[in-house]
Write an enzyme that holds these catalytic residues in place. Sequence first.
Site, PDB file in Angstrom:
ATOM      1  N   ARG A  56       0.867  -1.180   0.000  1.00 25.28           N
ATOM      2  CA  ARG A  56       0.000   0.000   0.000  1.00 25.28           C
ATOM      3  C   ARG A  56       0.905   1.232   0.000  1.00 25.28           C
ATOM      4  NH1 ARG A  56       2.466   2.091   3.773  1.00 25.28           N
ATOM      5  NH2 ARG A  56       0.886   3.730   3.781  1.00 25.28           N
ATOM      6  N   GLY A  57       0.263   2.404  -0.087  1.00 24.78           N
ATOM      7  CA  GLY A  57       1.052   3.628  -0.224  1.00 24.78           C
ATOM      8  C   GLY A  57       1.197   3.909  -1.717  1.00 24.78           C
ATOM      9  N   ALA A  58       0.920   5.163  -2.114  1.00 34.97           N
ATOM     10  CA  ALA A  58       0.783   5.459  -3.543  1.00 34.97           C
ATOM     11  C   ALA A  58       1.995   5.054  -4.394  1.00 34.97           C
ATOM     12  CB  ALA A  58       0.453   6.946  -3.711  1.00 34.97           C
ATOM     13  N   ARG A 101      -7.596  -0.582  -6.593  1.00 34.98           N
ATOM     14  CA  ARG A 101      -7.966   0.465  -5.636  1.00 34.98           C
ATOM     15  C   ARG A 101      -8.137   1.760  -6.441  1.00 34.98           C
ATOM     16  NH1 ARG A 101      -4.219   1.016  -0.487  1.00 34.98           N
ATOM     17  NH2 ARG A 101      -6.040   2.149   0.303  1.00 34.98           N
ATOM     18  N   GLN A 208      -1.756   2.783  10.092  1.00 36.59           N
ATOM     19  CA  GLN A 208      -0.482   2.831   9.361  1.00 36.59           C
ATOM     20  C   GLN A 208       0.567   3.640  10.119  1.00 36.59           C
ATOM     21  OE1 GLN A 208      -3.489   3.264   7.992  1.00 36.59           O
ATOM     22  NE2 GLN A 208      -3.574   2.636   5.851  1.00 36.59           N
ATOM     23  N   ASP A 249      -1.890  10.708  -2.288  1.00 36.82           N
ATOM     24  CA  ASP A 249      -2.307   9.645  -3.208  1.00 36.82           C
ATOM     25  C   ASP A 249      -2.639  10.195  -4.575  1.00 36.82           C
ATOM     26  OD1 ASP A 249      -2.967   8.546  -0.359  1.00 36.82           O
ATOM     27  OD2 ASP A 249      -2.764   6.845  -1.737  1.00 36.82           O
ATOM     28  N   ASN A 259      -5.312  12.508   0.265  1.00 37.92           N
ATOM     29  CA  ASN A 259      -4.431  11.683   1.102  1.00 37.92           C
ATOM     30  C   ASN A 259      -5.272  11.006   2.187  1.00 37.92           C
ATOM     31  OD1 ASN A 259      -1.735  10.741   1.753  1.00 37.92           O
ATOM     32  ND2 ASN A 259      -1.834  12.027   3.569  1.00 37.92           N
ATOM     33  N   LYS A 260      -4.631  10.231   3.017  1.00 36.25           N
ATOM     34  CA  LYS A 260      -5.304   9.441   4.053  1.00 36.25           C
ATOM     35  C   LYS A 260      -6.300  10.280   4.842  1.00 36.25           C
ATOM     36  CE  LYS A 260      -4.894   5.975   4.624  1.00 36.25           C
ATOM     37  NZ  LYS A 260      -5.849   5.081   3.893  1.00 36.25           N
TER      38      LYS A 260
HETATM   39  O1  MRU Z   1      -4.492   3.275   2.370  1.00 31.81           O
HETATM   40  P1  MRU Z   1      -3.023   3.458   2.221  1.00 31.81           P
HETATM   41  O2  MRU Z   1      -2.212   2.908   3.336  1.00 31.81           O
HETATM   42  O3  MRU Z   1      -2.530   2.958   0.856  1.00 31.81           O
HETATM   43  O4  MRU Z   1      -2.839   5.034   2.233  1.00 31.81           O
HETATM   44  C1  MRU Z   1      -1.569   5.590   2.113  1.00 31.81           C
HETATM   45  C2  MRU Z   1      -1.539   7.068   2.221  1.00 31.81           C
HETATM   46  O5  MRU Z   1      -2.551   7.711   2.337  1.00 31.81           O
HETATM   47  C3  MRU Z   1      -0.215   7.711   2.075  1.00 31.81           C
HETATM   48  O6  MRU Z   1      -0.157   8.888   2.830  1.00 31.81           O
HETATM   49  C4  MRU Z   1       0.016   8.067   0.609  1.00 31.81           C
HETATM   50  O7  MRU Z   1      -0.207   6.957  -0.207  1.00 31.81           O
HETATM   51  C5  MRU Z   1       1.364   8.589   0.368  1.00 31.81           C
HETATM   52  S1  MRU Z   1       2.588   7.345   0.526  1.00 31.81           S
HETATM   53  C6  MRU Z   1       4.099   7.965   0.112  1.00 31.81           C
END
Ligand code: MRU
Length: 414
Positions: A56-58, A101, A208, A249, A259-260
């Site tokens: 996970r994470g963009a 996703r 996270q 993201d 973002n999150k």
């Molecule tokens: O749901 P996730 O864990 O994939 O969400 C991740 C985030 O929101 C991060 O802040 C974002 O992807 C940036 S990661 C460098």
Amino acid sequence: MAISDIPRTLWWQDDEETGRPAVYMIDQSRLPLAGDVLVCSLHEGVRQAIAGMAVRGAPALGVAAAYGVAIWAANETADIQTTPDFLAELDQVAAEIASTRPTAVNLAWGAERMRSLAHAHADLPVPELRGLLVAEAKAIEAEDEQRNRAIGALGADVLPQGARVLTHCNAGSLATAYFGTALGVIFTAHEQGKIAGVWVDETRPLLQGSRLTAWELRMAGIPFRLVVDSAAGSLMRQGLVDAVIVGADRIAANGDVVNKIGTYALAVLAREHGVPFYVAAPTSTVDLTLESGDDVVIEERDPREVTGVAFSGIVEPGTPVETTSLDALTREGPWEIPVGKGHVVEMSRRGGAFRIDGWVQVAPPSVDVYNPAFDVTPGGLVSGIVTERGVARPEFASSLAAICEGSGALHEIR
Ligand code: MRU
């Protein structure tokens, strides 16, 4: 204890058992309690890893998408004879992976980069296309780390000496191929002696922050304190935060940042308290096809993330355990252990160790839940967007366009 102790997030390697190519990745869904490494030899395995939050994470999703396509090319195309057939199936696989996703644009970016590369070489025979795609995915992984190190260097410059920085979710090494974006900035600033401490939001519901960011900062030897998400306002009011830095993201042309969930609230608080609010992200996260963040599809996730808590653990043989049943568990698992209505606990055997995975219900049964995984922070609340090509400042419409020009950042893809 050093930044270099953090393992890579995902990589290409021949499967130790079969000798066939495989995508290896750290299973982030259970970190830090269980540090499994997943081995995916089919693109469906990579897709499931994305859906299940093992990766996970963009930026990491961008690399995973590329490796998903590459593993399909390497292991699942033996029956395809002609290039047109190969390209037609590739389009389907890329679309399947890209739609796993909806919010992080990097997923579509990684899949599309692989797809368009193959289409640009439609004159090549199938075996050569396979080699090209595998090499491209490896290049995407390597470039991601380079970009993050550049973001780290540029971002460290915007932080003051002795900075107390607050971050949300995990935009660390695990959210990328390696090194991280927002956390990469903190790592670099720490190496320069600029970081006094980090406030880590736990980041409900999947934690996270407490599971992944805290794990990385501990490994890197950077002082931090974990806080509940709702502590941020109080910390800022007391003057304990010098800057907020988060990842993204997707970033729209006007600087709106997706973002999150919880990021928007932080940005509002930061504005109220005069704290600079920075976003660190590669240009592959910028989507100039979007005028504003309002058009982004926000992923809604399983209500059980909100109504209960998941946990995992490993029981090593020899560890004293208050049970006599472990010795009998020599069959394959998992075994479901009834612990009360609504709760689930499974035990399975992995090599020499026993593993427990569980979920306990906290809310009353059958409550209605709304569980958006991301939110939109208006560009007007953002002090700067740190990319590998420079720091964009308001007005973002012009500064982002200038930075992204010629970067290959997502202009036509979605
Ligand atoms: O749901 P996730 O864990 O994939 O969400 C991740 C985030 O929101 C991060 O802040 C974002 O992807 C940036 S990661 C460098």
